[in-house]
Design an enzyme around this catalytic site. Structure first.
Site, PDB file in Angstrom:
ATOM      1  CB  CYS A 225       4.701 -61.866  -8.072  1.00 65.31           C
ATOM      2  SG  CYS A 225       5.058 -62.415  -9.699  1.00 65.31           S
TER       3      CYS A 225
ATOM      4  CB  CYS B 108       4.860 -63.846 -16.979  1.00 58.89           C
ATOM      5  SG  CYS B 108       6.035 -62.559 -17.472  1.00 58.89           S
TER       6      CYS B 108
ATOM      7  CD  GLU C 172      -1.006 -65.017  -7.403  1.00 59.17           C
ATOM      8  OE1 GLU C 172      -0.760 -66.182  -7.676  1.00 59.17           O
ATOM      9  OE2 GLU C 172      -0.240 -64.298  -6.716  1.00 59.17           O
TER      10      GLU C 172
ATOM     11  CB  CYS D 121       0.916 -55.667  -5.681  1.00 62.47           C
ATOM     12  SG  CYS D 121       1.956 -56.618  -6.755  1.00 62.47           S
TER      13      CYS D 121
ATOM     14  CB  CYS E 106      12.421 -64.086 -14.487  1.00 65.54           C
ATOM     15  SG  CYS E 106      12.291 -62.613 -15.522  1.00 65.54           S
TER      16      CYS E 106
ATOM     17  CB  CYS F  79       9.556 -65.221 -11.662  1.00 63.59           C
ATOM     18  SG  CYS F  79       7.874 -64.574 -11.615  1.00 63.59           S
TER      19      CYS F  79
HETATM   20  N1  SAH Z   1       7.413 -58.452 -15.060  1.00 62.55           N
HETATM   21  C1  SAH Z   1       7.623 -57.331 -14.201  1.00 62.55           C
HETATM   22  C2  SAH Z   1       6.754 -57.349 -12.954  1.00 62.55           C
HETATM   23  C3  SAH Z   1       6.765 -58.628 -12.270  1.00 62.55           C
HETATM   24  S1  SAH Z   1       6.951 -59.035 -10.619  1.00 62.55           S
HETATM   25  C4  SAH Z   1       9.079 -57.299 -13.802  1.00 62.55           C
HETATM   26  O1  SAH Z   1       9.802 -58.234 -14.098  1.00 62.55           O
HETATM   27  O2  SAH Z   1       9.487 -56.298 -13.224  1.00 62.55           O
HETATM   28  C5  SAH Z   1       7.607 -57.794  -9.654  1.00 62.55           C
HETATM   29  C6  SAH Z   1       8.975 -58.082  -9.075  1.00 62.55           C
HETATM   30  O3  SAH Z   1       9.015 -59.287  -8.295  1.00 62.55           O
HETATM   31  C7  SAH Z   1      10.039 -58.228 -10.150  1.00 62.55           C
HETATM   32  O4  SAH Z   1      11.165 -57.489  -9.788  1.00 62.55           O
HETATM   33  C8  SAH Z   1      10.326 -59.704 -10.097  1.00 62.55           C
HETATM   34  O5  SAH Z   1      11.591 -59.987 -10.619  1.00 62.55           O
HETATM   35  C9  SAH Z   1      10.196 -60.010  -8.624  1.00 62.55           C
HETATM   36  N2  SAH Z   1      10.055 -61.427  -8.302  1.00 62.55           N
HETATM   37  C10 SAH Z   1       9.573 -62.414  -9.088  1.00 62.55           C
HETATM   38  N3  SAH Z   1       9.614 -63.597  -8.460  1.00 62.55           N
HETATM   39  C11 SAH Z   1      10.129 -63.374  -7.233  1.00 62.55           C
HETATM   40  C12 SAH Z   1      10.410 -64.209  -6.109  1.00 62.55           C
HETATM   41  N4  SAH Z   1      10.147 -65.510  -6.125  1.00 62.55           N
HETATM   42  N5  SAH Z   1      10.929 -63.621  -5.021  1.00 62.55           N
HETATM   43  C13 SAH Z   1      11.169 -62.298  -4.983  1.00 62.55           C
HETATM   44  N6  SAH Z   1      10.920 -61.455  -6.006  1.00 62.55           N
HETATM   45  C14 SAH Z   1      10.412 -61.982  -7.138  1.00 62.55           C
END
Ligand code: SAH
Length: 384
Positions: free
Chosen positions: A358, A126, A106, A119, A130, A133
């Site tokens: 994301c 991944c 995406e 972005c 987390c 996510c």
């Molecule tokens: N792997 C990297 C980049 C990924 S996404 C990282 O962890 O930083 C970018 C941001 O979006 C990260 O801070 C991630 O934690 C956040 N993110 C992921 N899922 C989310 C969600 N459902 N709602 C809000 N932020 C989210």
């Protein structure tokens, strides 16, 4: 020269993955002078031309050989979405060889007054897992090549500017900032991401200033230390919790690299980079990490440090166990940080009507397709 296997697809080299140094070595390997690399870069990035036939200041014989040995290939668009707030989102497919199913990533463009942020993704899926996510739910599929990463920006430029190539004049550019906040953990795909940032920041490449290219990481400490030596882009760190106990649950890499170690790596990065500050992302999860007690703990970690906290209202997705913190709770949290010496802002939610966060679009389509067609994700996306 020898090129790493993953830069070579169908024996042609995708020029979008080559840094200036790589490209010079590549043209020298073809018996050309290194300045040909600079000419090529101008066509690719200043004039947005990827067709060798149009590169009229290159000798015809060189162009013919380029056609045999090289290509300019970007990920293919499978789905376009426009939000009412101007946010645009693309679902892209990347090929993974003859016998593999194409995979989906995406890309999101967020226009704001005076700037436009793209972005981009660094991996398909991944592995960081987390808990809040949606990309994590898909697991890890593959790393993107530098060409696929830079290809996203090249493609977005064309999608946004249409036939008119983007001007070198920065005032006319629609993409002013790049964030690695799409799918994937950029520092887990270290070498390809480094090459891509180099091309994005090169004045013969996209020429985006180093403060406007941001790598976001969940906290891969050893790679952050390496990054401090090898590049000079901006860094964002996904903190999301003020204690190890809580962060262990939300961001599992914390079980390996604790908050104290992570923060040391952050301050080291700033020192080496002579940069102003690090952005800490903090997703606001209702009743989980959004209480004043958490804000107090966050203040004791960050007060007096060159840090900015970016509060991200949680974007819900199907089957998640979390909810977004209420707006009043987010404001209270932000105000507490600000009045206690930690600069904090709340990220505006954008593109809510198009699942702009994301991993969400792939997740949604994937859920639908797994029922219908097993792993044939992309062919079904085309029908949606
Ligand atoms: N792997 C990297 C980049 C990924 S996404 C990282 O962890 O930083 C970018 C941001 O979006 C990260 O801070 C991630 O934690 C956040 N993110 C992921 N899922 C989310 C969600 N459902 N709602 C809000 N932020 C989210």
């Amino acid at each position: 020269m020898t090129l790493p296997d993953d830069m070579v697809s169908n024996e042609r080299v995708n020029l979008l993955g080559l840094t200036r140094g790589d490209l010079e070595a590549f043209v020298e390997g073809m018996g050309e002078k290194p300045f040909r690399a600079r000419q090529l870069m101008k066509w690719l990035y200043k004039r947005a031309v990827g067709d060798f036939d149009q590169m009229t200041d290159l000798a015809k014989s060189f162009r013919e050989r380029l056609k045999l040995m090289a290509e300019v290939r970007v990920p293919e668009v499978t789905l376009r979405q426009h939000s009412t707030d101007g946010t645009r989102k693309w679902l892209l497919r990347v090929d993974r060889g003859v016998n593999s199913t194409p995979q989906a990533i995406e890309m999101v463009y967020i226009p704001e007054p005076g700037r436009g942020t793209l972005c981009i993704s660094s991996q398909v899926g991944c592995a960081m897992d987390c808990s809040f996510c949606s990309t994590a739910q898909q697991g890890f599929n593959s790393n993107l090549t530098a060409a696929e990463i830079v290809g996203q920006v090249w493609l977005a430029n064309q999608e946004l500017h249409g036939d008119k190539p983007p001007s070198a004049d920065t005032a006319e550019r629609l993409i002013t900032n790049i964030v690695f906040m799409g799918m994937g953990e950029p520092l887990a795909n270290y070498r390809q991401v480094i090459s891509a940032t180099e091309i994005l920041m090169d004045d013969l490449g996209f020429d985006i200033s180093r403060r406007r290219v941001t790598v976001s990481t969940s906290g891969l400490v050893p790679q952050m230390m390496k990054l401090a030596e090898e590049t000079n882009c901006a860094l964002a760190v996904s903190l999301h919790a003020p204690t190890d106990e809580l962060r262990d649950q939300l961001v599992p890499i914390n079980r390996k690299h604790k908050i104290a170690e992570l923060l040391d790596a952050c301050w080291y990065y700033l020192e080496r980079q002579n940069a102003r500050s690090i952005t800490f992302e903090y997703v606001m999860l209702d009743g989980v990490n959004d209480q004043i007690e958490h804000a107090r703990q966050l203040v004791s970690l960050l007060r007096g440090k060159p840090a900015k906290v970016n509060l991200i209202p949680f974007n819900p997705f199907p089957d998640t166990r979390y909810q977004r913190s209420p707006a009043a709770v987010i404001s209270r949290f932000r105000d507490y940080l600000n009045t206690n010496g930690v600069i904090a802002t709340t990220r505006r939610t954008r593109g809510d009507d198009i699942d702009a966060a994301c991993g969400q679009l792939v997740g949604r389509v994937h859920n639908r397709t797994t029922v219908r067609l097993g792993s044939k994700l992309v062919s079904v996306v085309a029908e949606v």
